[in-house]
Design a protein around this motif. Sequence first.
Motif, PDB file in Angstrom:
ATOM      1  N   ARG A 195       0.822  -1.208   0.000  1.00 26.12           N
ATOM      2  CA  ARG A 195       0.000   0.000   0.000  1.00 26.12           C
ATOM      3  C   ARG A 195       0.856   1.257   0.000  1.00 26.12           C
ATOM      4  O   ARG A 195       0.502   2.279  -0.622  1.00 26.12           O
ATOM      5  CB  ARG A 195      -0.906  -0.014   1.238  1.00 26.12           C
ATOM      6  N   ARG A 196       1.987   1.199   0.712  1.00 21.24           N
ATOM      7  CA  ARG A 196       2.869   2.358   0.804  1.00 21.24           C
ATOM      8  C   ARG A 196       3.360   2.814  -0.563  1.00 21.24           C
ATOM      9  O   ARG A 196       3.495   4.009  -0.825  1.00 21.24           O
ATOM     10  CB  ARG A 196       4.050   2.032   1.717  1.00 21.24           C
ATOM     11  N   LYS A 197       3.627   1.869  -1.454  1.00 27.42           N
ATOM     12  CA  LYS A 197       4.109   2.214  -2.790  1.00 27.42           C
ATOM     13  C   LYS A 197       3.049   2.990  -3.567  1.00 27.42           C
ATOM     14  O   LYS A 197       3.371   3.913  -4.334  1.00 27.42           O
ATOM     15  CB  LYS A 197       4.512   0.944  -3.542  1.00 27.42           C
ATOM     16  N   PHE A 198       1.780   2.614  -3.414  1.00 28.30           N
ATOM     17  CA  PHE A 198       0.707   3.365  -4.066  1.00 28.30           C
ATOM     18  C   PHE A 198       0.470   4.701  -3.369  1.00 28.30           C
ATOM     19  O   PHE A 198       0.178   5.701  -4.016  1.00 28.30           O
ATOM     20  CB  PHE A 198      -0.592   2.544  -4.061  1.00 28.30           C
ATOM     21  N   PHE A 199       0.582   4.691  -2.054  1.00 30.17           N
ATOM     22  CA  PHE A 199       0.288   5.896  -1.294  1.00 30.17           C
ATOM     23  C   PHE A 199       1.226   7.036  -1.669  1.00 30.17           C
ATOM     24  O   PHE A 199       0.828   8.206  -1.694  1.00 30.17           O
ATOM     25  CB  PHE A 199       0.392   5.601   0.210  1.00 30.17           C
ATOM     26  N   GLU A 200       2.481   6.716  -1.949  1.00 28.62           N
ATOM     27  CA  GLU A 200       3.438   7.752  -2.321  1.00 28.62           C
ATOM     28  C   GLU A 200       3.034   8.470  -3.599  1.00 28.62           C
ATOM     29  O   GLU A 200       3.411   9.624  -3.810  1.00 28.62           O
ATOM     30  CB  GLU A 200       4.825   7.131  -2.479  1.00 28.62           C
ATOM     31  N   LEU A 201       2.279   7.786  -4.465  1.00 27.24           N
ATOM     32  CA  LEU A 201       1.813   8.406  -5.704  1.00 27.24           C
ATOM     33  C   LEU A 201       0.451   9.059  -5.547  1.00 27.24           C
ATOM     34  O   LEU A 201      -0.032   9.713  -6.476  1.00 27.24           O
ATOM     35  CB  LEU A 201       1.730   7.345  -6.819  1.00 27.24           C
ATOM     36  N   ALA A 202      -0.180   8.869  -4.403  1.00 27.95           N
ATOM     37  CA  ALA A 202      -1.521   9.413  -4.177  1.00 27.95           C
ATOM     38  C   ALA A 202      -1.576  10.304  -2.950  1.00 27.95           C
ATOM     39  O   ALA A 202      -2.660  10.561  -2.424  1.00 27.95           O
ATOM     40  CB  ALA A 202      -2.529   8.263  -4.026  1.00 27.95           C
ATOM     41  N   ASP A 203      -0.424  10.769  -2.489  1.00 29.07           N
ATOM     42  CA  ASP A 203      -0.379  11.571  -1.271  1.00 29.07           C
ATOM     43  C   ASP A 203      -0.773  13.002  -1.607  1.00 29.07           C
ATOM     44  O   ASP A 203       0.042  13.813  -2.042  1.00 29.07           O
ATOM     45  CB  ASP A 203       1.031  11.522  -0.678  1.00 29.07           C
ATOM     46  N   ILE A 204      -2.024  13.327  -1.411  1.00 32.51           N
ATOM     47  CA  ILE A 204      -2.532  14.652  -1.743  1.00 32.51           C
ATOM     48  C   ILE A 204      -1.888  15.714  -0.852  1.00 32.51           C
ATOM     49  O   ILE A 204      -1.522  16.793  -1.314  1.00 32.51           O
ATOM     50  CB  ILE A 204      -4.065  14.682  -1.587  1.00 32.51           C
ATOM     51  N   ALA A 205      -1.737  15.408   0.417  1.00 34.74           N
ATOM     52  CA  ALA A 205      -1.175  16.385   1.341  1.00 34.74           C
ATOM     53  C   ALA A 205       0.263  16.733   0.961  1.00 34.74           C
ATOM     54  O   ALA A 205       0.671  17.898   0.994  1.00 34.74           O
ATOM     55  CB  ALA A 205      -1.240  15.853   2.764  1.00 34.74           C
ATOM     56  N   ALA A 206       1.062  15.700   0.604  1.00 33.80           N
ATOM     57  CA  ALA A 206       2.453  15.956   0.232  1.00 33.80           C
ATOM     58  C   ALA A 206       2.532  16.792  -1.032  1.00 33.80           C
ATOM     59  O   ALA A 206       3.366  17.695  -1.165  1.00 33.80           O
ATOM     60  CB  ALA A 206       3.196  14.639   0.043  1.00 33.80           C
ATOM     61  N   ALA A 207       1.654  16.512  -2.000  1.00 36.76           N
ATOM     62  CA  ALA A 207       1.642  17.298  -3.232  1.00 36.76           C
ATOM     63  C   ALA A 207       1.272  18.747  -2.959  1.00 36.76           C
ATOM     64  O   ALA A 207       1.827  19.672  -3.557  1.00 36.76           O
ATOM     65  CB  ALA A 207       0.663  16.673  -4.227  1.00 36.76           C
ATOM     66  N   ALA A 208       0.333  18.955  -2.052  1.00 34.86           N
ATOM     67  CA  ALA A 208      -0.047  20.321  -1.697  1.00 34.86           C
ATOM     68  C   ALA A 208       1.109  21.062  -1.028  1.00 34.86           C
ATOM     69  O   ALA A 208       1.322  22.253  -1.280  1.00 34.86           O
ATOM     70  CB  ALA A 208      -1.271  20.301  -0.782  1.00 34.86           C
ATOM     71  N   ARG A 209       1.856  20.367  -0.191  1.00 37.17           N
ATOM     72  CA  ARG A 209       2.999  21.006   0.461  1.00 37.17           C
ATOM     73  C   ARG A 209       4.056  21.399  -0.571  1.00 37.17           C
ATOM     74  O   ARG A 209       4.648  22.473  -0.491  1.00 37.17           O
ATOM     75  CB  ARG A 209       3.602  20.064   1.505  1.00 37.17           C
ATOM     76  N   ARG A 210       4.311  20.503  -1.515  1.00 38.78           N
ATOM     77  CA  ARG A 210       5.300  20.834  -2.548  1.00 38.78           C
ATOM     78  C   ARG A 210       4.850  22.044  -3.366  1.00 38.78           C
ATOM     79  O   ARG A 210       5.654  22.903  -3.732  1.00 38.78           O
ATOM     80  CB  ARG A 210       5.515  19.623  -3.461  1.00 38.78           C
ATOM     81  N   LYS A 211       3.564  22.105  -3.650  1.00 43.05           N
ATOM     82  CA  LYS A 211       3.039  23.230  -4.411  1.00 43.05           C
ATOM     83  C   LYS A 211       3.167  24.521  -3.612  1.00 43.05           C
ATOM     84  O   LYS A 211       3.513  25.581  -4.154  1.00 43.05           O
ATOM     85  CB  LYS A 211       1.582  22.977  -4.779  1.00 43.05           C
ATOM     86  N   ALA A 212       2.893  24.441  -2.306  1.00 40.96           N
ATOM     87  CA  ALA A 212       3.004  25.626  -1.465  1.00 40.96           C
ATOM     88  C   ALA A 212       4.445  26.097  -1.357  1.00 40.96           C
ATOM     89  O   ALA A 212       4.714  27.294  -1.249  1.00 40.96           O
ATOM     90  CB  ALA A 212       2.435  25.340  -0.074  1.00 40.96           C
ATOM     91  N   GLN A 213       5.387  25.156  -1.395  1.00 48.77           N
ATOM     92  CA  GLN A 213       6.795  25.508  -1.328  1.00 48.77           C
ATOM     93  C   GLN A 213       7.366  25.874  -2.697  1.00 48.77           C
ATOM     94  O   GLN A 213       8.552  26.148  -2.824  1.00 48.77           O
ATOM     95  CB  GLN A 213       7.586  24.335  -0.733  1.00 48.77           C
ATOM     96  N   ARG A 214       6.495  25.850  -3.732  1.00 51.51           N
ATOM     97  CA  ARG A 214       6.861  26.275  -5.083  1.00 51.51           C
ATOM     98  C   ARG A 214       8.022  25.472  -5.653  1.00 51.51           C
ATOM     99  O   ARG A 214       8.948  26.016  -6.265  1.00 51.51           O
ATOM    100  CB  ARG A 214       7.199  27.764  -5.091  1.00 51.51           C
TER     101      ARG A 214
END
Length: 548
Positions: free
Chosen positions: A350-369
């Motif tokens: 599950r962890r391998k899929f979760f890394e590609l579906a982590d909405i929170a992590a993607a939002a943080r990266r976007k916020a950090q530009r």
Amino acid sequence: MTPVDALPDDAASLKQLLLARTEELLAARAQVASGEALIAHLKLQIEKYRRDKFGQRSERSSRLVDQLELQLEELEATATEDDLAAEQAAATQVSAFTRQRPARKPFPEHLPRERRIVPGPSACACCGGTRLSKLGEAVTETLEVVPRQWKVIQHVREKFSCRDCESIDQAPAPFHVVPRGWAGPSLLAMILFEKYGQHQPLNRQAERYAREGVPLSLSTLADQVGTCCTVLRPIHDRFLAHVLAAERLHGDDTTVPVLAKGKTILGRCWTYVRDDRAFAGQSAGPFGGQAPPAAVYFYSRDRAGEHPQQHLVGWSGILQADAYSGYGKLYDVERAAGPIFEAACWAHARRKFFELADIAAAARRKAQRRRTAPVISPIALEAVQRIDVLFEIERAINGLSAEQRVAVRREQSAPLVAELEAWMREERRKLSRHSDLAGPIDYMLKRWPSFTRFLEDGRICLSNNAAERALRGLALGRKAWLFAGSDRGGQRAAFFYSLIHTCRLNDVDPQAWLADVLARIADHPANRIDELLPWHWAQDKVNRKLVA
């Protein structure tokens, strides 16, 4: 805001007005700090509830709760500091803001109480009369700590001479764990537990002891550790025999930096955990097994497959572990000691899929530009949601017998697993081999029999979290001790990790257990060594309290 024209002309009135405005500012600041602390507290509670119900939201941010607790700690301290500043500056005109603090729990009953009687009044404060009658008393408790006390125990052995034969008699010398030793069992237990349980190297212990007025050299402390390793070897052997008597084991490994000539190399620490207990809301034990839990650790210079083969040379059963190629020969059907059946870890997949579906992590990266913010994969998100349904079913049947668990799995989980397989094969045909999703899907499909074995055996757990928890303390401890001094040092560490973690699995205080066992093991019969194992030791301690 007060208009300039309305300000008083005299200095005393201006000073009083300034004091009132200062009080209002401090009270407002205290109220804001209290609100921030309350928000942090609520966020922490929500995150804990989410983890209890749905599991961790992000495996890559497993310390989220720890970070929230640290944030809450700082905000609570800030709120209290601002609150006290507002109280100290409060005047009669302005009422200071009072923060609602949580109710404090009573102090534990087992702590000793020291009564300090405050002398009562000798005369009535109202009329001055001296005819006072005691009605009762009010007790205010304050928690205090006494610094650690060192003492030297003198064992005095009196000599007697026989008037008849002129011979001299004397009681035998008391037992020391270390031959001709000087350290008592409680001191040895503290040294061992701080080194391997609290991850405090001996050099730091020696510095602290010296500051407390007891200088002990590093080599002296190291001698005690080596001797205790030899003394406790029979206990460790019983742990190993108990673990290898299990029908199902959790296995995992992690890196251990080892000091070499001019550099450090990466050794490995392996663990095998026997834990069939059932815990509400967790997946540590798949069914209510009767055998007590235990764990053993091994150290190796590298990660070659020969090491797990040597560890489990005479064992057969179910091994729950990650997909490590070194386990391959253990699963050989022609194996001399009997077959070992692989049970794959759904949490790892599950962890391998979760890394590609982590909405929170993607939002943080976007916020950090960041320039390369990964795209959230809807396929990975759906895979995570499908797997989470299986874990939800497992939480509902946790603690049931193996037969009951299999019946529920065949009825509820088997159709979902079949749908998941068909869906993944269909999606895999649409993907390029270079797709990020191809790896996680292939990881599961190539090992599908191992992933679905839990549908036919109620003893199997859906995850390998028991082994991962066993290595968590070691992974955190690496930041304190940095590396093992040698291969023998790594082996000693694995030895004591086995003792300490097994105590923790059985809710036994490792330091108290070590102190008692070191004090008794010399006179304890070898054929009754099992009485000193943590689960028997804890029960014997309860029985002794009942008798007393």
